[in-house]
Design an enzyme around this catalytic site. Structure first.
Site, PDB file in Angstrom:
ATOM      1  N   HIS A  98     -29.156 -27.059 -15.828  1.00  0.00           N
ATOM      2  CA  HIS A  98     -28.575 -25.965 -16.866  1.00  0.00           C
ATOM      3  C   HIS A  98     -28.810 -26.890 -18.381  1.00  0.00           C
ATOM      4  CE1 HIS A  98     -26.951 -22.459 -18.501  1.00  0.00           C
ATOM      5  NE2 HIS A  98     -25.675 -22.616 -18.297  1.00  0.00           N
ATOM      6  N   HIS A 132     -37.679 -21.590 -15.092  1.00  0.00           N
ATOM      7  CA  HIS A 132     -36.405 -20.933 -15.235  1.00  0.00           C
ATOM      8  C   HIS A 132     -36.209 -20.213 -14.030  1.00  0.00           C
ATOM      9  CE1 HIS A 132     -33.450 -18.196 -17.299  1.00  0.00           C
ATOM     10  NE2 HIS A 132     -33.346 -19.206 -18.365  1.00  0.00           N
ATOM     11  N   ARG A 158     -36.690 -18.118 -26.971  1.00  0.00           N
ATOM     12  CA  ARG A 158     -36.112 -19.073 -28.028  1.00  0.00           C
ATOM     13  C   ARG A 158     -36.966 -20.527 -27.986  1.00  0.00           C
ATOM     14  NH1 ARG A 158     -31.191 -19.511 -23.618  1.00  0.00           N
ATOM     15  NH2 ARG A 158     -32.801 -19.846 -22.463  1.00  0.00           N
ATOM     16  N   ASP A 169     -34.763 -25.406 -23.732  1.00  0.00           N
ATOM     17  CA  ASP A 169     -34.672 -27.004 -23.964  1.00  0.00           C
ATOM     18  C   ASP A 169     -35.785 -27.844 -24.091  1.00  0.00           C
ATOM     19  OD1 ASP A 169     -31.826 -26.487 -23.288  1.00  0.00           O
ATOM     20  OD2 ASP A 169     -32.024 -26.233 -21.233  1.00  0.00           O
TER      21      ASP A 169
HETATM   22  N1  NMX Z   1     -40.288 -29.368 -12.330  1.00  0.00           N
HETATM   23  C1  NMX Z   1     -40.598 -29.604 -11.057  1.00  0.00           C
HETATM   24  N2  NMX Z   1     -40.257 -28.913 -10.281  1.00  0.00           N
HETATM   25  C2  NMX Z   1     -39.621 -27.647 -10.706  1.00  0.00           C
HETATM   26  C3  NMX Z   1     -39.672 -26.982 -11.885  1.00  0.00           C
HETATM   27  C4  NMX Z   1     -39.711 -28.182 -12.718  1.00  0.00           C
HETATM   28  N3  NMX Z   1     -39.559 -27.979 -14.020  1.00  0.00           N
HETATM   29  N4  NMX Z   1     -39.011 -25.965 -11.873  1.00  0.00           N
HETATM   30  C5  NMX Z   1     -38.900 -25.576 -10.539  1.00  0.00           C
HETATM   31  N5  NMX Z   1     -39.465 -26.600  -9.845  1.00  0.00           N
HETATM   32  C6  NMX Z   1     -39.100 -26.703  -8.414  1.00  0.00           C
HETATM   33  C7  NMX Z   1     -37.734 -26.383  -7.956  1.00  0.00           C
HETATM   34  O1  NMX Z   1     -37.056 -27.712  -7.846  1.00  0.00           O
HETATM   35  C8  NMX Z   1     -38.097 -26.002  -6.591  1.00  0.00           C
HETATM   36  O2  NMX Z   1     -38.442 -26.804  -5.710  1.00  0.00           O
HETATM   37  P1  NMX Z   1     -37.824 -27.052  -4.133  1.00  0.00           P
HETATM   38  O3  NMX Z   1     -38.179 -25.614  -3.517  1.00  0.00           O
HETATM   39  O4  NMX Z   1     -38.617 -28.310  -3.773  1.00  0.00           O
HETATM   40  O5  NMX Z   1     -36.242 -27.145  -4.250  1.00  0.00           O
HETATM   41  C9  NMX Z   1     -39.353 -24.955  -6.811  1.00  0.00           C
HETATM   42  O6  NMX Z   1     -39.813 -25.297  -7.925  1.00  0.00           O
HETATM   43  C10 NMX Z   1     -38.958 -23.590  -6.949  1.00  0.00           C
HETATM   44  O7  NMX Z   1     -38.084 -23.378  -7.926  1.00  0.00           O
HETATM   45  P2  NMX Z   1     -38.082 -22.077  -8.714  1.00  0.00           P
HETATM   46  O8  NMX Z   1     -37.543 -20.862  -7.996  1.00  0.00           O
HETATM   47  O9  NMX Z   1     -39.272 -22.031  -9.857  1.00  0.00           O
HETATM   48  O10 NMX Z   1     -36.803 -22.287  -9.921  1.00  0.00           O
HETATM   49  P3  NMX Z   1     -35.224 -22.248  -9.700  1.00  0.00           P
HETATM   50  O11 NMX Z   1     -34.771 -20.642 -10.233  1.00  0.00           O
HETATM   51  O12 NMX Z   1     -34.702 -22.599  -8.376  1.00  0.00           O
HETATM   52  O13 NMX Z   1     -34.637 -23.156 -10.761  1.00  0.00           O
HETATM   53  C11 NMX Z   1     -34.584 -24.261 -12.947  1.00  0.00           C
HETATM   54  C12 NMX Z   1     -34.753 -23.065 -12.282  1.00  0.00           C
HETATM   55  C13 NMX Z   1     -34.321 -24.155 -14.364  1.00  0.00           C
HETATM   56  C14 NMX Z   1     -33.474 -24.925 -12.351  1.00  0.00           C
HETATM   57  C15 NMX Z   1     -35.920 -25.072 -12.743  1.00  0.00           C
HETATM   58  O14 NMX Z   1     -37.084 -24.472 -13.208  1.00  0.00           O
HETATM   59  C16 NMX Z   1     -35.663 -26.698 -13.016  1.00  0.00           C
HETATM   60  O15 NMX Z   1     -35.505 -27.478 -12.385  1.00  0.00           O
HETATM   61  N6  NMX Z   1     -36.199 -26.936 -14.527  1.00  0.00           N
HETATM   62  C17 NMX Z   1     -36.158 -28.250 -15.192  1.00  0.00           C
HETATM   63  C18 NMX Z   1     -34.630 -28.334 -15.679  1.00  0.00           C
HETATM   64  C19 NMX Z   1     -34.622 -27.400 -16.872  1.00  0.00           C
HETATM   65  O16 NMX Z   1     -35.413 -27.487 -17.658  1.00  0.00           O
HETATM   66  N7  NMX Z   1     -33.390 -26.681 -16.889  1.00  0.00           N
HETATM   67  C20 NMX Z   1     -33.031 -25.874 -17.976  1.00  0.00           C
HETATM   68  C21 NMX Z   1     -33.043 -24.409 -17.846  1.00  0.00           C
HETATM   69  C22 NMX Z   1     -32.481 -23.769 -19.178  1.00  0.00           C
HETATM   70  N8  NMX Z   1     -31.133 -23.981 -19.483  1.00  0.00           N
HETATM   71  O17 NMX Z   1     -30.845 -24.186 -20.461  1.00  0.00           O
HETATM   72  O18 NMX Z   1     -30.463 -23.859 -18.639  1.00  0.00           O
HETATM   73  C1  MLT Z   2     -29.195 -20.267 -20.394  1.00  0.00           C
HETATM   74  O1  MLT Z   2     -29.431 -20.041 -21.528  1.00  0.00           O
HETATM   75  O2  MLT Z   2     -28.291 -20.044 -19.669  1.00  0.00           O
HETATM   76  C2  MLT Z   2     -30.503 -20.818 -19.533  1.00  0.00           C
HETATM   77  O3  MLT Z   2     -31.768 -20.378 -19.993  1.00  0.00           O
HETATM   78  C3  MLT Z   2     -30.458 -20.491 -17.992  1.00  0.00           C
HETATM   79  C4  MLT Z   2     -30.300 -19.244 -17.580  1.00  0.00           C
HETATM   80  O4  MLT Z   2     -30.456 -18.137 -18.418  1.00  0.00           O
HETATM   81  O5  MLT Z   2     -30.155 -19.214 -16.259  1.00  0.00           O
END
Ligand code: NMX
Ligand code: MLT
Length: 471
Positions: free
Chosen positions: A307, A353, A362, A408
């Site tokens: 997050h 995301h 953003r 981010d």
């Molecule tokens: N790099 C590598 N793998 C990824 C990424 C990424 N940036 N994004 C998703 N995946 C993987 C994820 O780990 C999952 O793998 P597994 O099945 O082996 O567990 C698979 O792809 C499916 O995930 P999604 O359904 O696409 O994404 P989910 O909704 O579960 O998670 C995040 C969303 C934001 C947690 C994920 O995209 C992520 O880990 N991104 C990198 C961290 C990040 O930038 N977080 C900030 C989000 C914004 N914020 O401010 O909160």
């Molecule tokens: C946020 O701003 O809270 C992030 O993009 C994560 C989200 O919306 O799930």
């Protein structure tokens, strides 16, 4: 009585004019500010009964309407796609991104009052919009700025609580400790202990929320100066708006950094209700925990690397790219580095995301800011290169639902350019901004009398049996 009715009619007419800019210019002479026009509390007091009626009607007329089916995948998959929360202040569209009370980020940049013509929106204006659903005038924003400044004094015991931690403690730990110490002053807690009626819950929640929003920049700046500037604190400057004052207290007084901070605080404030921090704040508040307790809980969710902490991870990751390959990295080298990250079992921070399926607006508005103010910055150029390189690789992985950059992916290089280089601190900035969104909704939670949140959970055995029976 006649006078009050007149004031209320004037105020209603003015709100309508504000919502219709064309009308408002032709009848500008009519925009006489009354004291209740400039007072956010009075505006809310007027709005709340209407919205309470609206909710009552929705419940009684449509309470049984189905919004979708719950699947086993949803239960096992972090409730993705499951509609289960009411969140009035903003709504996220997977393709288009966030709308604050119906307004996109470019629209907010156009209509929300700025410190100078054509400048970035003032976060106070967004707070007004989130709370009332109406675009404020510059006078209303100035009045709110003044009100926030009048609430910004932080008691000494807050600093002492932070000082009890080692300077090496993570900035988010220090910040959250400060927010917990602010809780001592909670008006909601005092009122509850005295037996306040349910119908009045929103009032002390409003008091706490505005004080919290006013004080978090002071606490956050204290943490920054304590860790990185030998504890030399810069006092608040009562001539400045919220964003500029925060930037100043951190030690950044350039007009460009003030503008960046206004934009930063505006765009990070709210992202509908299901994200980890907002959802946590809302959940904790549903137990009638006061805004300080609820927001501190939200911050603990924000501090997770999937997050809010991703903004820290992004800059550290970008710096590791530069350390290994230099600033003039080729596209091929960058691709290799991304694959190396993925093959070591890590995520590429700043991409992907839970809801968005396109580039985060953003991210785009920060990119526009960079194109305007720092087009030649080597780290900005690297961020731009990552925008080309990362999405095809994440798509090739086959499992990532959204290969595009999120908020981010961009924020760190902007802050770094203006001298705020300490990546471990970045999530605190996100936290200051999010107080605006979480507290705005929290006031409405109490005004609408939203209930204790308590979804049903089941075991794997329960699911197996249920699925067997339904097969
Ligand atoms: N790099 C590598 N793998 C990824 C990424 C990424 N940036 N994004 C998703 N995946 C993987 C994820 O780990 C999952 O793998 P597994 O099945 O082996 O567990 C698979 O792809 C499916 O995930 P999604 O359904 O696409 O994404 P989910 O909704 O579960 O998670 C995040 C969303 C934001 C947690 C994920 O995209 C992520 O880990 N991104 C990198 C961290 C990040 O930038 N977080 C900030 C989000 C914004 N914020 O401010 O909160
Ligand atoms: C946020 O701003 O809270 C992030 O993009 C994560 C989200 O919306 O799930």
């Amino acid at each position: 009585m006649v006078f009050f009715r007149g004031v209320s009619a004037l105020s209603k007419l003015r709100s309508r004019l504000v919502q219709q800019p064309s009308l408002s210019t032709t009848v500008r002479w009519f925009q006489v500010e009354t004291s209740s026009d400039l007072d956010l509390h009075s505006q809310l007091k007027e709005l709340i009964p209407e919205q309470q009626e609206r909710l009552k009607k929705l419940k009684s007329e449509h309470g049984k309407v189905q919004l979708g089916n719950i699947t086993v995948d949803m239960v096992l998959g972090g409730m993705r796609g499951m509609t289960g929360l009411l969140w009035e202040t903003s709504l996220l569209d997977p393709d288009e991104g966030i709308r604050f009370r119906g307004m996109s980020i470019p629209e907010c940049q156009k209509v929300l009052p700025a410190a100078k013509p054509g400048g970035e929106p003032l976060p106070e204006g967004l707070l007004w919009l989130l709370l009332t659903g109406k675009v404020p005038t510059k006078e209303q924003v100035d009045a709110l700025s003044k009100e926030l400044r009048s609430r910004a004094a932080v008691p000494d015991y807050v600093y002492k609580a932070i000082d009890a931690l080692p300077v090496s403690a993570h900035p988010m730990t220090q910040f959250t400790t400060g927010v917990m110490a602010l809780q001592v002053q909670s008006e909601f807690q005092k009122a509850y202990e005295k037996g306040i009626s349910k119908s009045k819950y929103w009032e002390p929640t409003y008091e706490d929320s505005l004080s919290l929003i006013a004080q978090v920049p002071v606490v956050a700046a204290y943490v920054y100066r304590r860790i990185y500037k030998n504890g030399q604190v810069i006092p608040k400057d009562d001539s400045l708006d919220y964003g500029a004052n925060f930037s100043n207290m951190l030690g950044f007084d350039s007009p460009e950094m003030h503008e960046l901070m206004r934009l930063y605080v505006t765009i990070h404030s709210d992202h509908e209700g299901g994200n980890v921090s907002a959802h946590t704040g809302h959940l904790v508040a549903s137990a009638l925990s006061d805004p300080y307790l609820s927001f501190a809980a939200a911050l603990n969710g924000l501090a997770g690397p999937l997050h809010g902490l991703a903004n820290q991870e992004v800059l550290l990751w970008i710096k590791s790219v530069v350390d290994e390959c230099g600033e003039d990295i080729t596209t091929e080298q960058l691709k290799d580095y991304v694959w190396k990250t993925l093959n070591s079992g890590k995520v590429v921070p700043g991409f992907g995301h839970g809801v968005l399926r396109k580039t985060d607006p953003r991210y785009m508005c920060q990119r526009e800011f960079a194109l305007k103010h720092l087009p030649k910055d080597p780290l900005f150029q690297l961020v731009s290169k990552l925008y080309e390189v990362v999405p095809p690789i994440l798509t090739e992985l086959g499992k990532v639902k959204n290969p595009w950059p999120n908020v981010d992916a961009h924020s760190g290089v902007l802050l770094n350019y203006y001298g705020l280089k300490e990546a471990r601190y970045f999530t605190v900035l996100f936290g200051v901004s999010r107080s605006i969104g979480i507290c705005s909704q929290l006031i409405w939670d109490r005004a609408l009398g939203l209930p204790l949140e308590r979804p049903k959970s089941v075991t794997m055995e329960w699911l197996e049996n249920y699925c067997k029976k339904s097969a």
